[in-house]
Design a protein around this motif. Structure first.
Motif, PDB file in Angstrom:
ATOM      1  N   UNK C  59     111.608  49.989  92.088  1.00 14.70           N
ATOM      2  CA  UNK C  59     112.241  51.009  91.270  1.00 14.70           C
ATOM      3  C   UNK C  59     112.200  52.335  92.031  1.00 14.70           C
ATOM      4  N   UNK C  60     113.215  53.151  91.823  1.00 14.99           N
ATOM      5  CA  UNK C  60     113.281  54.390  92.603  1.00 14.99           C
ATOM      6  C   UNK C  60     112.084  55.300  92.344  1.00 14.99           C
ATOM      7  N   UNK C  61     111.487  55.187  91.160  1.00 22.12           N
ATOM      8  CA  UNK C  61     110.311  56.024  90.901  1.00 22.12           C
ATOM      9  C   UNK C  61     109.180  55.715  91.871  1.00 22.12           C
ATOM     10  N   UNK C  62     109.071  54.457  92.228  1.00 23.18           N
ATOM     11  CA  UNK C  62     108.045  54.079  93.196  1.00 23.18           C
ATOM     12  C   UNK C  62     108.283  54.742  94.534  1.00 23.18           C
ATOM     13  N   UNK C  63     109.536  54.850  94.912  1.00 23.43           N
ATOM     14  CA  UNK C  63     109.861  55.479  96.193  1.00 23.43           C
ATOM     15  C   UNK C  63     109.422  56.936  96.183  1.00 23.43           C
ATOM     16  N   UNK C  64     109.757  57.617  95.101  1.00 25.11           N
ATOM     17  CA  UNK C  64     109.371  59.032  95.024  1.00 25.11           C
ATOM     18  C   UNK C  64     107.858  59.171  95.042  1.00 25.11           C
ATOM     19  N   UNK C  66     105.544  57.028  96.267  1.00 24.61           N
ATOM     20  CA  UNK C  66     104.817  56.547  97.451  1.00 24.61           C
ATOM     21  C   UNK C  66     105.142  57.278  98.750  1.00 24.61           C
ATOM     22  N   UNK C  67     106.240  58.021  98.773  1.00 19.98           N
ATOM     23  CA  UNK C  67     106.729  58.517 100.071  1.00 19.98           C
ATOM     24  C   UNK C  67     106.682  60.027 100.190  1.00 19.98           C
ATOM     25  N   UNK C  68     106.663  60.482 101.442  1.00 24.29           N
ATOM     26  CA  UNK C  68     106.692  61.909 101.734  1.00 24.29           C
ATOM     27  C   UNK C  68     108.114  62.403 101.973  1.00 24.29           C
ATOM     28  N   UNK C  69     108.911  61.551 102.568  1.00 23.24           N
ATOM     29  CA  UNK C  69     110.329  61.883 102.808  1.00 23.24           C
ATOM     30  C   UNK C  69     111.166  60.850 102.082  1.00 23.24           C
ATOM     31  N   UNK C  70     112.104  61.322 101.259  1.00 16.89           N
ATOM     32  CA  UNK C  70     112.942  60.388 100.496  1.00 16.89           C
ATOM     33  C   UNK C  70     114.398  60.573 100.893  1.00 16.89           C
ATOM     34  N   UNK C  71     114.988  59.491 101.382  1.00 15.76           N
ATOM     35  CA  UNK C  71     116.426  59.475 101.662  1.00 15.76           C
ATOM     36  C   UNK C  71     117.147  58.925 100.429  1.00 15.76           C
ATOM     37  N   UNK C  72     118.138  59.648  99.949  1.00 13.02           N
ATOM     38  CA  UNK C  72     118.944  59.133  98.835  1.00 13.02           C
ATOM     39  C   UNK C  72     120.324  58.757  99.365  1.00 13.02           C
ATOM     40  N   UNK C  90     107.112  68.663  95.763  1.00 16.76           N
ATOM     41  CA  UNK C  90     106.835  69.232  97.095  1.00 16.76           C
ATOM     42  C   UNK C  90     107.068  68.222  98.214  1.00 16.76           C
ATOM     43  N   UNK C  91     107.970  67.328  98.003  1.00 15.73           N
ATOM     44  CA  UNK C  91     108.304  66.371  99.050  1.00 15.73           C
ATOM     45  C   UNK C  91     109.665  66.723  99.643  1.00 15.73           C
ATOM     46  N   UNK C  92     110.105  65.912 100.567  1.00 16.34           N
ATOM     47  CA  UNK C  92     111.353  66.218 101.275  1.00 16.34           C
ATOM     48  C   UNK C  92     112.444  65.250 100.848  1.00 16.34           C
ATOM     49  N   UNK C  93     113.622  65.789 100.546  1.00 14.64           N
ATOM     50  CA  UNK C  93     114.760  64.951 100.140  1.00 14.64           C
ATOM     51  C   UNK C  93     115.909  65.133 101.111  1.00 14.64           C
ATOM     52  N   UNK C  94     116.387  64.046 101.664  1.00 16.94           N
ATOM     53  CA  UNK C  94     117.595  64.083 102.501  1.00 16.94           C
ATOM     54  C   UNK C  94     118.644  63.246 101.799  1.00 16.94           C
ATOM     55  N   UNK C  95     119.663  63.933 101.287  1.00 16.72           N
ATOM     56  CA  UNK C  95     120.679  63.249 100.474  1.00 16.72           C
ATOM     57  C   UNK C  95     121.877  62.875 101.325  1.00 16.72           C
ATOM     58  N   UNK C  96     122.178  61.582 101.397  1.00 15.33           N
ATOM     59  CA  UNK C  96     123.331  61.125 102.185  1.00 15.33           C
ATOM     60  C   UNK C  96     124.603  61.023 101.350  1.00 15.33           C
ATOM     61  N   UNK C  97     124.528  61.359 100.070  1.00 15.42           N
ATOM     62  CA  UNK C  97     125.717  61.386  99.224  1.00 15.42           C
ATOM     63  C   UNK C  97     126.373  62.757  99.256  1.00 15.42           C
ATOM     64  N   UNK C 135     117.989  75.686 112.797  1.00 15.39           N
ATOM     65  CA  UNK C 135     116.801  76.439 112.369  1.00 15.39           C
ATOM     66  C   UNK C 135     116.590  76.358 110.859  1.00 15.39           C
ATOM     67  N   UNK C 136     117.672  76.459 110.108  1.00 13.16           N
ATOM     68  CA  UNK C 136     117.551  76.342 108.646  1.00 13.16           C
ATOM     69  C   UNK C 136     117.043  74.971 108.237  1.00 13.16           C
ATOM     70  N   UNK C 137     117.500  73.964 108.942  1.00 11.59           N
ATOM     71  CA  UNK C 137     117.080  72.599 108.602  1.00 11.59           C
ATOM     72  C   UNK C 137     115.569  72.449 108.764  1.00 11.59           C
ATOM     73  N   UNK C 138     115.064  73.035 109.862  1.00 17.68           N
ATOM     74  CA  UNK C 138     113.637  72.865 110.169  1.00 17.68           C
ATOM     75  C   UNK C 138     112.731  73.313 109.025  1.00 17.68           C
ATOM     76  N   UNK C 139     113.186  74.289 108.251  1.00 18.08           N
ATOM     77  CA  UNK C 139     112.331  74.817 107.198  1.00 18.08           C
ATOM     78  C   UNK C 139     112.787  74.417 105.804  1.00 18.08           C
ATOM     79  N   UNK C 140     113.722  73.513 105.740  1.00 19.31           N
ATOM     80  CA  UNK C 140     114.244  73.117 104.426  1.00 19.31           C
ATOM     81  C   UNK C 140     113.553  71.852 103.917  1.00 19.31           C
ATOM     82  N   UNK C 141     113.577  71.709 102.596  1.00 19.80           N
ATOM     83  CA  UNK C 141     113.075  70.472 101.995  1.00 19.80           C
ATOM     84  C   UNK C 141     114.187  69.669 101.322  1.00 19.80           C
ATOM     85  N   UNK C 142     115.385  70.201 101.359  1.00 14.44           N
ATOM     86  CA  UNK C 142     116.503  69.516 100.712  1.00 14.44           C
ATOM     87  C   UNK C 142     117.728  69.605 101.622  1.00 14.44           C
TER      88      UNK C 142
END
Lengths: 344, 344, 344, 344
Positions: C59-64, C66-72, C90-97, C135-142
């Motif tokens: 389930x997606x809740x488990x991903x959130x 258990x993980x430090x970086x979440x790709x959606x 306070x985790x990192x989200x990289x959204x591919x949508x 540079x912006x990416x380096x300090x972003x969480x989303x």
């Protein structure tokens, strides 16, 4: 760091070797050579290397001089002399051509029209199918890297033949290969509009991989094995799928065979036996060093059908050569070969 | 002019029938039908017909009413009732589905899970392989048009079996088909990125064409024939190539067989035996009603290898159906079927 | 070790992410999820993973959790809620949508028929084109990972627009993409027999990547940029090639532009400007994270033609997402992304 | 019956001509020639002709002597002398090469590096685009059959240019062609493993069809027309699709243009304007003499996008040549050309 070189770097096999070796974690490329393109940068010949390497095609003598491991990827008949020099210099030679694959000189003469020029060397060479000869490979300095079709067929039949479970006189290998197997030389058969949307066999009963298949299968079975081998050309780039028909000596349970295969390959990192009911397909091993094997019965006839599929350029050539190098150098067997096939 | 109709015009076979019939010089299309697209213009479903026909998909009853010859191109189990009505109305039915292909009801039940609903009708039907049953076809009103794989295999083996020259218990048919054989229904197996650059067998030992192949080959041989039949899916649109392995009872000369085949098919306008030394290929028959056969020996084992190739949509379906119609109506056998394959 | 997770692991983008991440040297996979396949092993869905991982779709809740970086990797409209939870934790989200790609809510509403559900989150998100926003990416969480077509076009035009060298009202982007871009959902357009041997544009003047292209190009140019964008579907699996036509404000020397591009991308490990006279081709970047750009003039009209090509699944999706992760985590930009394209 | 001959019968265009002419109802083949294969049977070179014809490649003089209509399918520079002889003999010459396509000798010299050897003959030749020059063609004895790319582009733009509706200085033609356009000569660019799964433009700003396109479009528009023309190579056998971008002088209603096109082509049996909202695709015209055109607007910029697609070997070469022959001989325009494209 170990220095590795490629003689014949601008053919498809050489190019694939270079591509994989550039990302190998434990070696560096010492030199590459090409007769046709001597003096040219490799990335002017294959643009996929653009900005990825500055290597220049040198003379093959430079490769022998500068490197500890030398891969020879040449048309048959050209590797023996080079191998001699490499071995004389106490270096390692992995030959991806056909020169050392057959141990029977008469067969070699019959199929290749040529005698062994270095018969002593042939005695030192080891047939580099790690799933068959792992321990011998580890201590060898001269490897005959197997042909692509033979690899798919030998891996598909080995557990049955080792256990004397099938009739060795009634084996049919109907194999289909992608067009990279034909190399970079131009021909009408691989001219896009003539190969695309077509399909056909070639060299029926006449392909030079036949004696290699029979010699190795006979060695495995410890008796004379005959095969009917028919290669076909698929309108795709990569992959070989062999459909192998054989007759069990007694009635055989498919689950028993399945377990036999799983046990046989339990330490082979690249050979994977699919669960019963599934069918091996090129898409799942393409661009990887993996071999997928699926097992089937024609229940109405007690006939075994084995599907064995590999990437002809990787497990069937460059990847297997690197696997052999890893074994010789004491690396992990899968160093540089962990690529997972893209499913699409 | 004779009026011809198609029931099931929007599947691939129906569409191909329509395409060929629109250019047939001696008939006109009376009506077409489709359950899924009733009321819609065919050129809104297949744009290749744009401005080439104004036909609208009607109800199947209209087709039976308006036409003299009715082609049924339907999933199995749906043609029997229609065929009965067509025959009761003294018209001609050519069924491109599987309903009338098997004469053994037990086999039909085993493979299709269904009994014959019109057993009397089955006795009147003729298996529409003109190279086998030409005279019977001419006087029949109900044709079971052969399956695509069976057509390629039966044409490939007929001369040998008729003359009792091979072992009937050791025949292997390794067949490869383009994806149009799977029809227009969507599936992961024919999803472009999963089929393209891949290749695999399917339904190993389990394909519904197996009983048809065995029944017809047994009829030809006049003894029970068993085959191992393995279909594979090629990443191309059209074409079937069957690689057939069989064992001669005695040593056989390839030139003798070649002459036998040429004699056997001398009056068959669509079956062509290639000169010895040449190899049949899909590209040379694609999009035509032709069958190319090439003959080979594995000299080292006295084994015969036959390559037989057809276009699965034409000689394997729509073209053969028209060939049958031509025979019944007394036309030239090749009327509307003179298309030469584009080589590229 | 950093734990990474994928939400939506069974779509093509999710599968490709998993494939690449399994060989990433500095992370481990913590969990993956799939709504359609929850509870199933990933290697039962994609056989390329057979014996390569034991991961099960949770389930997606488990991903959130258990993980430090979440790709959606989800259809648009489904990532905002998840991203909020990830960021709140306070985790990192990289959204591919597409959810965070547009900063203009009106445009988003117009093209996607939906308002922002988390407007505050959008302000925190960074458009993840490293060559633009490193540079912006380096300090972003989303991270809003760019679309595939936009990546090819933005990389192709950036140096010219940054330097105000072209007319921003007369840009034509004629783009061609492999079929993996359409994902794993079945449709007639990607049914093998209908796509193979065909070619056509789709969604002319109507593709949802248009506002993304225009917004980012306008940001780069610091003035309003309009494009005509026409996507086409190629009968291949992977790769996008964009042919971009633009008009220089003044007469421009091609060597000057070439130097400009080389300077602009001198620190970009994945963007490679081909020597003048050479032409970018999909085969040289396929299956890698590289972008090849070639530059051309129509001398007779002083018009610039730019060819920009990437692998739509890698630099256009999964690879770029990993590149973004590498930047955020302080890894080498190319960790896990060193694959060289197979030339064949 | 009229006797027709082909000089250059063993190239792809010659082979396609022969294939179509063998089924033409109103002519017979008198002779064919080939320099490379003189004395050989055509069915030994192209196996699709096996058992379909006994024609032997003769010397070209025999073709001129024996036939009433002579098709020349030769590399540029070789047709002028033959055409002279044909015309001197009061016969008909249809040239499928480039020798007579340009009327401006300076352009010819610039692009082909050669002067006209028979300037008087050029004045007698007619550009064989029937939709443009039907009446002139009917009374001509020397036809310059148009190039494949020019045919797709000229048909796509003619109604707009005839009516002076677009800016003649801002036309972009982004064209994509199947590989048969490159002919049967072997090259790395059409070597299967290098072209398959790839895609790229070639000869950017430098293709010899450019002056032909511009000369004919200028003639149609009655003012100087410039185009940017970029050809690309598709990994398919057949078909050209041109995506044409142009700017209307005034705001234009798409329905008005659609009606204009329909009216313009109402007597053209092979040019079909798709309903608004539909998109032309190669699969629907492949292997036929049809041209499908679809019309589109980028509403946000008042820019017209035209999709025009043909089979490069048929409407782009052999089919159009036969259409020209039909017109000259007073046959129905579509005799021998009624083939409907297979949709799959």
């Amino acid at each position: 760091m170990i220095k590795v070189g490629i003689i014949g770097a601008t053919g498809y096999v050489g190019c694939e070797l270079l591509r994989l070796l550039l990302n190998h974690p434990k070696i560096e490329i010492g030199a590459i050579s090409s007769v046709s393109f001597e003096g040219q940068e490799i990335d002017s010949i294959y643009k996929n290397f653009f900005n990825k390497t500055n290597l220049i095609c040198e003379n093959m003598n430079e490769v022998v001089k500068k490197c500890d491991v030398i891969f020879t990827a040449l048309p048959h008949g050209l590797s023996e002399d080079i191998a001699k020099e490499v071995i004389d210099n106490k270096k390692i030679c992995i030959d991806l051509g056909a020169d050392f694959r057959l141990s029977d000189e008469n067969e070699y003469k019959f199929w290749y029209g040529k005698e062994f020029s270095e018969p002593e060397l042939h005695k030192k060479s080891v047939y580099g199918l790690p799933e068959l000869n792992k321990e011998k490979i580890k201590t060898s300095h001269l490897i005959a890297n197997p042909g692509c079709y033979p690899t798919s067929i030998e891996l598909g039949l080995m557990p049955l033949l080792k256990n004397s479970l099938i009739d060795t006189n009634n084996i049919i290998c109907d194999s289909k290969s992608g067009t990279t197997g034909a190399g970079r030389s131009l021909s009408l058969g691989t001219h896009f509009p003539e190969e695309n949307e077509s399909f056909a066999p070639y060299k029926i009963g006449d392909h030079r991989h036949t004696p290699e298949i029979e010699e190795i299968l006979s060695f495995i079975a410890n008796e004379k094995v005959n095969v009917t081998f028919t290669p076909h050309l698929l309108p795709i780039n990569r992959g070989i799928l062999s459909t192998i028909y054989c007759t069990p000596k007694d009635n055989i349970d498919l689950e028993y065979i399945h377990k036999l295969y799983n046990d046989f390959y339990k330490d082979a990192p690249f050979v994977h036996i699919l669960p019963l009911g599934e069918i091996a397909a090129i898409k799942n091993i393409r661009l990887s060093n993996n071999c997928h094997i699926s097992l089937h019965l024609n229940h109405r006839k007690n006939q075994i059908i084995i599907i064995s599929t590999i990437d002809n350029m990787i497990k069937g050539a460059a990847g297997q050569a690197i696997q052999n190098m890893n074994l010789i150098l004491g690396f992990n067997e899968d160093d540089g070969l962990k690529i997972i096939s893209p499913a699409f």
